[in-house]
Design a protein around this motif. Sequence first.
Motif, PDB file in Angstrom:
ATOM      1  N   UNK A 106       0.859  -1.187   0.000  1.00 48.72           N
ATOM      2  CA  UNK A 106       0.000   0.000   0.000  1.00 48.72           C
ATOM      3  C   UNK A 106       0.895   1.236   0.000  1.00 48.72           C
ATOM      4  N   UNK A 107       0.557   2.220  -0.812  1.00 49.13           N
ATOM      5  CA  UNK A 107       1.370   3.427  -0.853  1.00 49.13           C
ATOM      6  C   UNK A 107       0.655   4.599  -0.193  1.00 49.13           C
ATOM      7  N   UNK A 108       1.434   5.590   0.129  1.00 49.41           N
ATOM      8  CA  UNK A 108       0.960   6.807   0.778  1.00 49.41           C
ATOM      9  C   UNK A 108      -0.082   7.501  -0.103  1.00 49.41           C
ATOM     10  N   UNK A 109      -1.235   7.849   0.479  1.00 50.14           N
ATOM     11  CA  UNK A 109      -2.304   8.509  -0.286  1.00 50.14           C
ATOM     12  C   UNK A 109      -2.051   9.994  -0.475  1.00 50.14           C
ATOM     13  N   UNK A 110      -1.114  10.543   0.303  1.00 49.96           N
ATOM     14  CA  UNK A 110      -0.873  11.971   0.211  1.00 49.96           C
ATOM     15  C   UNK A 110      -1.931  12.772   0.951  1.00 49.96           C
ATOM     16  N   UNK A 111      -1.665  14.067   1.119  1.00 47.40           N
ATOM     17  CA  UNK A 111      -2.587  14.962   1.812  1.00 47.40           C
ATOM     18  C   UNK A 111      -2.168  16.394   1.496  1.00 47.40           C
ATOM     19  N   UNK A 112      -2.979  17.322   1.935  1.00 51.10           N
ATOM     20  CA  UNK A 112      -2.616  18.729   1.881  1.00 51.10           C
ATOM     21  C   UNK A 112      -3.151  19.386   3.139  1.00 51.10           C
ATOM     22  N   UNK A 113      -2.560  20.500   3.514  1.00 53.70           N
ATOM     23  CA  UNK A 113      -2.986  21.175   4.735  1.00 53.70           C
ATOM     24  C   UNK A 113      -4.171  22.086   4.445  1.00 53.70           C
ATOM     25  N   UNK A 114      -5.209  21.920   5.245  1.00 56.79           N
ATOM     26  CA  UNK A 114      -6.383  22.759   5.093  1.00 56.79           C
ATOM     27  C   UNK A 114      -6.197  24.103   5.773  1.00 56.79           C
ATOM     28  N   UNK A 115      -7.163  24.971   5.568  1.00 55.24           N
ATOM     29  CA  UNK A 115      -7.081  26.327   6.123  1.00 55.24           C
ATOM     30  C   UNK A 115      -7.074  26.321   7.644  1.00 55.24           C
ATOM     31  N   UNK A 116      -7.644  25.259   8.250  1.00 54.78           N
ATOM     32  CA  UNK A 116      -7.710  25.197   9.710  1.00 54.78           C
ATOM     33  C   UNK A 116      -6.490  24.511  10.318  1.00 54.78           C
ATOM     34  N   UNK A 238       7.038  20.675  12.582  1.00 58.75           N
ATOM     35  CA  UNK A 238       6.470  19.895  11.491  1.00 58.75           C
ATOM     36  C   UNK A 238       6.764  20.560  10.145  1.00 58.75           C
ATOM     37  N   UNK A 239       6.555  19.860   9.036  1.00 60.08           N
ATOM     38  CA  UNK A 239       6.826  20.425   7.714  1.00 60.08           C
ATOM     39  C   UNK A 239       6.070  21.719   7.423  1.00 60.08           C
ATOM     40  N   UNK A 240       4.856  21.871   8.000  1.00 64.21           N
ATOM     41  CA  UNK A 240       4.092  23.085   7.733  1.00 64.21           C
ATOM     42  C   UNK A 240       4.420  24.197   8.724  1.00 64.21           C
ATOM     43  N   UNK A 241       5.500  23.999   9.514  1.00 64.81           N
ATOM     44  CA  UNK A 241       5.992  25.061  10.371  1.00 64.81           C
ATOM     45  C   UNK A 241       5.436  25.103  11.771  1.00 64.81           C
ATOM     46  N   UNK A 242       4.534  24.203  12.109  1.00 61.93           N
ATOM     47  CA  UNK A 242       3.936  24.195  13.438  1.00 61.93           C
ATOM     48  C   UNK A 242       4.829  23.411  14.400  1.00 61.93           C
ATOM     49  N   UNK A 243       5.091  24.002  15.551  1.00 61.03           N
ATOM     50  CA  UNK A 243       5.898  23.321  16.574  1.00 61.03           C
ATOM     51  C   UNK A 243       4.977  22.483  17.454  1.00 61.03           C
ATOM     52  N   UNK A 244       5.361  21.238  17.670  1.00 59.28           N
ATOM     53  CA  UNK A 244       4.601  20.339  18.533  1.00 59.28           C
ATOM     54  C   UNK A 244       5.449  19.960  19.735  1.00 59.28           C
ATOM     55  N   UNK A 245       4.790  19.823  20.882  1.00 60.24           N
ATOM     56  CA  UNK A 245       5.464  19.446  22.119  1.00 60.24           C
ATOM     57  C   UNK A 245       4.987  18.062  22.541  1.00 60.24           C
TER      58      UNK A 245
END
Length: 394
Positions: A106-116, A238-245
Amino acid sequence: MSKAPVTRPERVLFVHAHPDDETLSSGGTIATLLELGAHVTVLTATRGERGEMLTPELAPLLGDGARVARHRETEIAGALAALGGPDHLWLGGAGARPTDLPERRYTDSGMRWGADGRAVAADDAPADSLTAADLGEVVDDIRAAIRSTDADAVVSYADDGGYGHPDHVRVHHAARYAAKAEDRPFSMIVDPGATEADLTVDVLPVRAKVRAAVEQYRSQVTVDPVDPEDPTALSWVMPHGVRQHAPAVEAFRHAEAPAAPAPQTYAEMSAPSRVTAVVVALLLGLVAGGLGTVTHQQTLGAFPIGIVLTTLIVVGLTVGIRLLYRSRAMVAAVGIGVIAATQILSSVGGQSSPLVLANTAGYVWTFGPAVVAALVLAWPDLSGLRSGATTPRE
């Protein structure tokens, strides 16, 4: 539900969508379980072929699914080793595919970041992607993994996939269906600060292992340096620039309340519990013997209902205890209790006692319980019948 003997280490199957998910969302629990001696298997659905490549040296791999897959295979191998070395399976591969079907990837389906800030489905999921696959096939592959690992419990995402990724959502539904089909408890990874949890795990003691594991995923996250003032703190970008703790606890919610566990066998009980069990069995025998002595002569018309019911009670007690607890000692205690009660009540009235008469019912009640107990005591170990009746294994 798990019916495994309590002396066997717990076996837990974590089902995740891509390499890094197992570490970022449940790495602390995986490391903790391994330190406690549990047998842990991580099942990964795809190789994250469409993931980001954050570092300059890895940037040329972006878009080349085969090369990305090979790189992420090395990342997850390093991460799992850092967590303590759980077993690892790929969905559709050996151990996670029905044996009568050829293996598939099975391969990665991909995604995109939504406005939220949450993930949404990509517009160009490939034909061999996880979300394009038949849900029933995915469920069957996870069922195969549950059987091959002999898992006692299955853990995966909540129904929103944690942050909306379509592969996570697909894995949630497939893992939940598979766990239900295999009669295993299913637990969902939830946000400890936003959701009421059924179980929380303190993961600070294994923080160093989790940090080492997260650092393996240089293609996906940028890990912040260790804070000298708080070495247990762990965060990444994360890749979209959000820092997670990383939280201090990892939290889980059960899909359904787990059913009551199977009774402990006599051999699995502590010494005081064994004494208590034998005493309780003796009391049950005394009660059954007293009732039988008083009622065994009763008839319903010409039908000897008294001796039939009392005999069935003795058979049910002795056979039931042998099946549930695999204990000859408890069966013997029941038999002794029945015989003792009969003899005591009979002796009250002497030879003229009206309780046990010199007729067929009297002779059957006098000798029958001893014969039944002797037969049940002589039977071979019934553990196979007990486990086979409650926990089908393939």
